[in-house]
Structures are given as structure tokens and as C-alpha cells.
Design an enzyme around this catalytic site. Structure first.
Site, PDB file in Angstrom:
ATOM      1  N   HIS A  16       0.912  -1.097  -0.100  1.00 22.26           N
ATOM      2  CA  HIS A  16      -0.119  -0.054   0.166  1.00 22.26           C
ATOM      3  C   HIS A  16       0.983   1.282  -0.028  1.00 22.26           C
ATOM      4  O   HIS A  16       0.239   2.222   0.061  1.00 22.26           O
ATOM      5  CB  HIS A  16      -0.969  -0.027   1.049  1.00 22.26           C
ATOM      6  N   ASP A  75       9.068  -9.020   1.910  1.00 26.06           N
ATOM      7  CA  ASP A  75       9.236  -8.730   3.334  1.00 26.06           C
ATOM      8  C   ASP A  75      10.767  -8.768   3.853  1.00 26.06           C
ATOM      9  O   ASP A  75      11.583  -9.426   3.329  1.00 26.06           O
ATOM     10  CB  ASP A  75       8.496 -10.177   4.096  1.00 26.06           C
ATOM     11  N   GLY A 159      15.657   3.556   7.665  1.00 30.08           N
ATOM     12  CA  GLY A 159      15.580   2.265   8.795  1.00 30.08           C
ATOM     13  C   GLY A 159      16.569   2.308   9.624  1.00 30.08           C
ATOM     14  O   GLY A 159      17.194   3.174   9.963  1.00 30.08           O
ATOM     15  N   LYS A 181      25.262   0.861  -2.169  1.00 30.93           N
ATOM     16  CA  LYS A 181      24.517   0.055  -1.365  1.00 30.93           C
ATOM     17  C   LYS A 181      23.486  -0.722  -2.098  1.00 30.93           C
ATOM     18  O   LYS A 181      23.612  -2.089  -1.987  1.00 30.93           O
ATOM     19  CB  LYS A 181      23.345   0.920  -0.287  1.00 30.93           C
ATOM     20  N   HIS A 186      20.644  -6.736   0.429  1.00 31.39           N
ATOM     21  CA  HIS A 186      19.877  -7.827   0.434  1.00 31.39           C
ATOM     22  C   HIS A 186      18.895  -8.000  -0.461  1.00 31.39           C
ATOM     23  O   HIS A 186      18.486  -8.974  -1.292  1.00 31.39           O
ATOM     24  CB  HIS A 186      19.244  -7.929   1.933  1.00 31.39           C
TER      25      HIS A 186
HETATM   26  P1  IMP Z   1       8.443  -4.422   5.709  1.00 29.54           P
HETATM   27  O1  IMP Z   1       8.291  -3.071   4.818  1.00 29.54           O
HETATM   28  O2  IMP Z   1       7.489  -4.703   6.484  1.00 29.54           O
HETATM   29  O3  IMP Z   1       9.299  -5.604   4.869  1.00 29.54           O
HETATM   30  O4  IMP Z   1       9.670  -3.959   6.791  1.00 29.54           O
HETATM   31  C1  IMP Z   1      11.046  -3.799   6.609  1.00 29.54           C
HETATM   32  C2  IMP Z   1      11.425  -2.946   7.660  1.00 29.54           C
HETATM   33  O5  IMP Z   1      12.957  -3.591   7.819  1.00 29.54           O
HETATM   34  C3  IMP Z   1      11.954  -1.617   7.424  1.00 29.54           C
HETATM   35  O6  IMP Z   1      10.951  -0.976   8.172  1.00 29.54           O
HETATM   36  C4  IMP Z   1      13.103  -1.301   7.953  1.00 29.54           C
HETATM   37  O7  IMP Z   1      13.144  -0.962   9.382  1.00 29.54           O
HETATM   38  C5  IMP Z   1      13.835  -2.609   7.809  1.00 29.54           C
HETATM   39  N1  IMP Z   1      14.860  -2.505   6.634  1.00 29.54           N
HETATM   40  C6  IMP Z   1      14.524  -3.436   5.532  1.00 29.54           C
HETATM   41  N2  IMP Z   1      15.567  -3.192   4.778  1.00 29.54           N
HETATM   42  C7  IMP Z   1      16.180  -2.285   5.077  1.00 29.54           C
HETATM   43  C8  IMP Z   1      17.339  -1.536   4.810  1.00 29.54           C
HETATM   44  O8  IMP Z   1      18.019  -1.760   3.535  1.00 29.54           O
HETATM   45  N3  IMP Z   1      17.857  -0.792   5.404  1.00 29.54           N
HETATM   46  C9  IMP Z   1      17.435  -0.448   6.585  1.00 29.54           C
HETATM   47  N4  IMP Z   1      16.429  -0.840   7.311  1.00 29.54           N
HETATM   48  C10 IMP Z   1      15.943  -1.939   6.499  1.00 29.54           C
END
Ligand code: IMP
Length: 200
Positions: A16, A75, A159, A181, A186
């Protein structure tokens, strides 16, 4: 082959967050017309699985079955060795409803200190899933290993980027050029695997 996606076809991004669309489109080299689950008015499922792969699959399957179109979902999160993999799938939730990552990073530091461990190793994971409506699915996972550094450094990225120093480097993701980066993240590794699975 049943699992291939036709170039130019519609692909639902099970998010979303409209901000993720250009990223997904670019990572898939503009091969598809991306529409979001939000644009289609699809409800967001509860993320009830206990793994990145499980949650990515759940979100892709939900969007595909409801829309009748192939769907992609991700995810991702940060896992800390000394915390048995936490925050892991709860990475976003540790920042609270206000998405306060300063607080989330402080929490990581406090929790590690409380264990008395000197192990600051950590890794980011990105799981990506593509599901076909009432059909099969492909799921892949990318990972980048590193070490946590406190206090955080750098203002780039998002993040947990300011506290993560990827293996073989001495700057954090928060200090790194975005292109650097993107070349090792990942997410990039997961997309490379996904592309290999779908297109090779
Ligand atoms: P999602 O969007 O529910 O998968 O949440 C992933 C969470 O993991 C994000 O809100 C970030 O806090 C953290 N995260 C995932 N990938 C990264 C990254 O590349 N850098 C920093 N934080 C990340």
C-alpha cells in the site's frame, strides 16, 4: 512455461506504499505494468507467518488470489545474532506507529548491552515472492552480512541503515552512496535471484 511472466503484463505489487512501485519497476527492468494492491482497493492481510519467506508468500498469494493477476510481495528486516535474530520480521514494528527508527536503533543497542554479548554481528534479509492467482508461487531470499556500530552514522538510506556496516567495508549503509548500497544489498541479491528464477 507456467511459471514465466509475460513481458508487458500486469503485475500487482502487494503493497500500500506507492513509494515502492518505482523501485520494484526498476528492479524488474521495466518489464511489467505495476499496479499496487492499494490502487486495486485490496485489503492488506495480517502478517501472521514467522519468517520473511512466509510473510512475503502470504502477501503475494493474498493479492494474486483476490485480484486474479500475478502479484509480487516483499518482506525484509534486520536480524541481530546476539538477539537470536530479533528484531527480524518485527523490524518495522520496533519503530512503532510513528516509524521512529532512532528509538528502534536505541532499542537494539540496549537489548544487546543487556545480553552482555560482545557479538555485534547482524544481517539484513529480503524475501521476495511472486504468486499466480490460485496457482504456483516462486519465493527467494537475499541476505547481506555485517556488524552493528553505535552510535549510528550517516543520513542516507532509511530504517536501520545508520548502524549497519556491511562486511568488507568500514562505513555504514547510512554513509554509503545509494548506488553502492544497491549493488550489494539484501534486496538487490533477492531481485537477482528472482530474475534468474523468472527469466533465465
Ligand atoms: P517491511 O516493509 O514490512 O518488509 O519492513 C521492513 C523493515 O525492515 C523496514 O521498516 C526497515 O526498518 C527494515 N529494513 C529493511 N531493509 C532495510 C534496509 O535496506 N535498510 C534499513 N532498514 C531496512
Amino acid at each position: 512455461m507456467a511459471l514465466k511472466l509475460e513481458i508487458g503484463s500486469k503485475l500487482v505489487a502487494a503493497t500500500h506504499n506507492p513509494g515502492k512501485v518505482p523501485e520494484i519497476a526498476a528492479l524488474l527492468d521495466g518489464r511489467f505494468e505495476i499496479v499496487t494492491a492499494g490502487q486495486l482497493g485490496l485489503p492488506e492481510p495480517e502478517e501472521t507467518e514467522s519468517t520473511f519467506v512466509g510473510n512475503a508468500l502470504l502477501k503475494a498469494r493474498h493479492a494474486a488470489d483476490l485480484s486474479g493477476l500475478p502479484a509480487i510481495a516483499d518482506d525484509s528486516g534486520l536480524s541481530v545474532s546476539a538477539l537470536d535474530g530479533a528484531p527480524g520480521i518485527y523490524s518495522a514494528r520496533w519503530a512503532g506507529p510513528g516509524k521512529d527508527f532512532t528509538m528502534a536503533m536505541d532499542k537494539v543497542a540496549e537489548r544487546i548491552e543487556a545480553t552482555g554479548s560482545e557479538d555485534y554481528s547482524a544481517w539484513f534479509t529480503s524475501a521476495l515472492a511472486v504468486a499466480w492467482p490460485n496457482g504456483p508461487a516462486v519465493v527467494v531470499e537475499g541476505r547481506v552480512d555485517g556488524t552493528l556500530a553505535f552510535p549510528g552514522r550517516g543520513t542516507r538510506g532509511f530504517g536501520y541503515d545508520p548502524i549497519f556496516v556491511p562486511e568488507g567495508h568500514d562505513i555504514t549503509f547510512g554513509e554509503m552512496e545509494p548506488a553502492a548500497k544497491d549493488a550489494m544489498s539484501h534486496r538487490a541479491r533477492a531481485f537477482a535471484k528472482l530474475k534468474a528464477a523468472l527469466f533465465d
